[in-house]
Design an enzyme around this catalytic site. Sequence first.
Site, short mmCIF file in Angstrom:
data_model
loop_
_atom_site.label_atom_id
_atom_site.label_comp_id
_atom_site.label_asym_id
_atom_site.label_seq_id
_atom_site.Cartn_x
_atom_site.Cartn_y
_atom_site.Cartn_z
N ASP A 327 0.81 -1.22 0.00
CA ASP A 327 0.00 0.00 0.00
C ASP A 327 0.85 1.27 0.00
O ASP A 327 0.32 2.37 -0.18
CB ASP A 327 -0.93 0.02 1.23
CG ASP A 327 -1.96 -1.10 1.16
OD1 ASP A 327 -2.27 -1.55 0.05
OD2 ASP A 327 -2.44 -1.53 2.23
N LYS A 354 -5.42 -2.81 -7.26
CA LYS A 354 -5.86 -2.15 -6.02
C LYS A 354 -7.04 -1.23 -6.34
O LYS A 354 -7.67 -1.39 -7.37
CB LYS A 354 -4.68 -1.39 -5.39
CG LYS A 354 -3.58 -2.33 -4.89
CD LYS A 354 -4.07 -3.21 -3.75
CE LYS A 354 -3.05 -4.22 -3.30
NZ LYS A 354 -3.58 -5.15 -2.31
C1 S3P Z 1 -4.92 -5.96 3.51
C2 S3P Z 1 -4.06 -6.60 2.70
C3 S3P Z 1 -3.50 -6.01 1.46
C4 S3P Z 1 -3.63 -4.51 1.44
C5 S3P Z 1 -4.97 -4.05 1.87
C6 S3P Z 1 -5.32 -4.55 3.26
C7 S3P Z 1 -5.45 -6.67 4.68
O1 S3P Z 1 -4.20 -6.56 0.36
O2 S3P Z 1 -3.36 -4.01 0.16
O3 S3P Z 1 -5.02 -2.63 1.89
O4 S3P Z 1 -6.01 -6.01 5.58
O5 S3P Z 1 -5.32 -7.89 4.73
P1 S3P Z 1 -3.73 -7.97 -0.24
O6 S3P Z 1 -3.68 -8.88 0.91
O7 S3P Z 1 -4.77 -8.40 -1.20
O8 S3P Z 1 -2.42 -7.66 -0.87
#
Ligand code: S3P
Length: 444
Positions: A327, A354
């Site tokens: 992120d 995203k």
């Molecule tokens: C998150 C995991 C990430 C991140 C998202 C929040 C989470 O996504 O980008 O903002 O809370 O598990 P991904 O697990 O799909 O990479």
Amino acid sequence: MARKVSIRATLTVPGDKSISHRALIFSTLCRGTVIIKGLSPAEDCQSTLECLAKLGVKSTKIAPTVENPALAECILESPGLDGLAQPKEVLNAGNSGTTMRLLSGLVAGRPFTTRFDGDASLRMRPMSRVLLPLYEMGAQVHYQSSQDMAPVSDTAPFSITGGNLKGSEFVLKVASAQVQTCILLAGLQADGKTTVTMPAFVRDHTERMFEYIKVPFGRRDNGSIEVTRLVKPLAPYEVTVPGDLSSAAFFIVAAACLPGSDLLLKNVGLNPGRKLVIDVLQRMGAEIIFEDIREAYCEPVADIRVRYKGRLKGVTVSGEEVASGIDEIPILALAGCTCEGTFVVRGAEELRHKESDRLKAMVENIQDMGITVENLEDGFIIDGVPNVPGASLWRTYNDHRMAMTGLIANCLSEEPIQLEETGSIKISYPRFEDQLALLVDNKA
Ligand code: S3P
């Protein structure tokens, strides 16, 4: 907003969004009253709360104050997994991928049908990464765009009819804490054992909270996590959420790039699967020091001091490390714009999935600011400059992290940068713009 000012302040950022989602959703593993302090004020977490309400979890919220976000409190009355009811309405996850993916795993174990939908951005994001594993475990998945019961499509809206799950073993191709957590939530309601193996190290909030709230689970040497059916509800818990490192990252980069800055960020979560932004800035030569390192509710927490220490140096962020800062790549890219040499990111194709295609958005905005950037399939190469020209329009694609990055770009640039919109910021950090304004006026 003033540009090219130094940031000298002490600041507390709001509660962590990822941990808040988990604290809310895992309440369903208990029966009784769960108390969450320092809950994130993000609209995404509100989406989770509203979806939980439709499943039968009642809640009351106490508002935070600007000075003390940790005062935000949420009291949930959970009926336990068995007490969850078929929602009469669609669960609208809004902009939140975490809400949609984690709740999919939760309801896949329930013997009823749940419909999911989201906003225009969420409707574009891949869901088969969670729905295929759930289907394999025995849930029925129906995409609105398809007549088949098997998931042949990939996007919301869709419905899940759950119950009668069988545990299985999953080796994920994409390093995603969301997918891992979704499968584990289903695995806690399935016959037999469910195992998830990840291709890279990511945020381990789920394991840490499982440990804290006493969900039985196993961890293998290769990092795989396994669970079996949760045989009885957990005892209700109380948890305090630390400050969000992903929100702090915007101020950390600003202080690392603006001469004369000295910023202290209080009580920030430092999960090892989220630390890339700090590691990379330190590699670039930034002075970032952790003070009062402690552990709270099984998560590492510290106060973070950032002092300007001269122009940052160019570095390469490799594919193996991207997952632990997924992120923060946009805001890191902004630091890269100011570096001596080149700033390279590789292996970051996940950023295209995203809230917007963040690789495309960053490359466009960096070019528009007057900086040379090479667009790669899986990243970019930025030629850093001593002075960011600016005088550009910043495209946000209604993506909160793109908008916050744009506001920091405006603080770093020679000439003003105009943002397309800033309304999207409420998705993760509703008071960001106000807090930034106070910081640059030295009133924080
Ligand atoms: C998150 C995991 C990430 C991140 C998202 C929040 C989470 O996504 O980008 O903002 O809370 O598990 P991904 O697990 O799909 O990479």
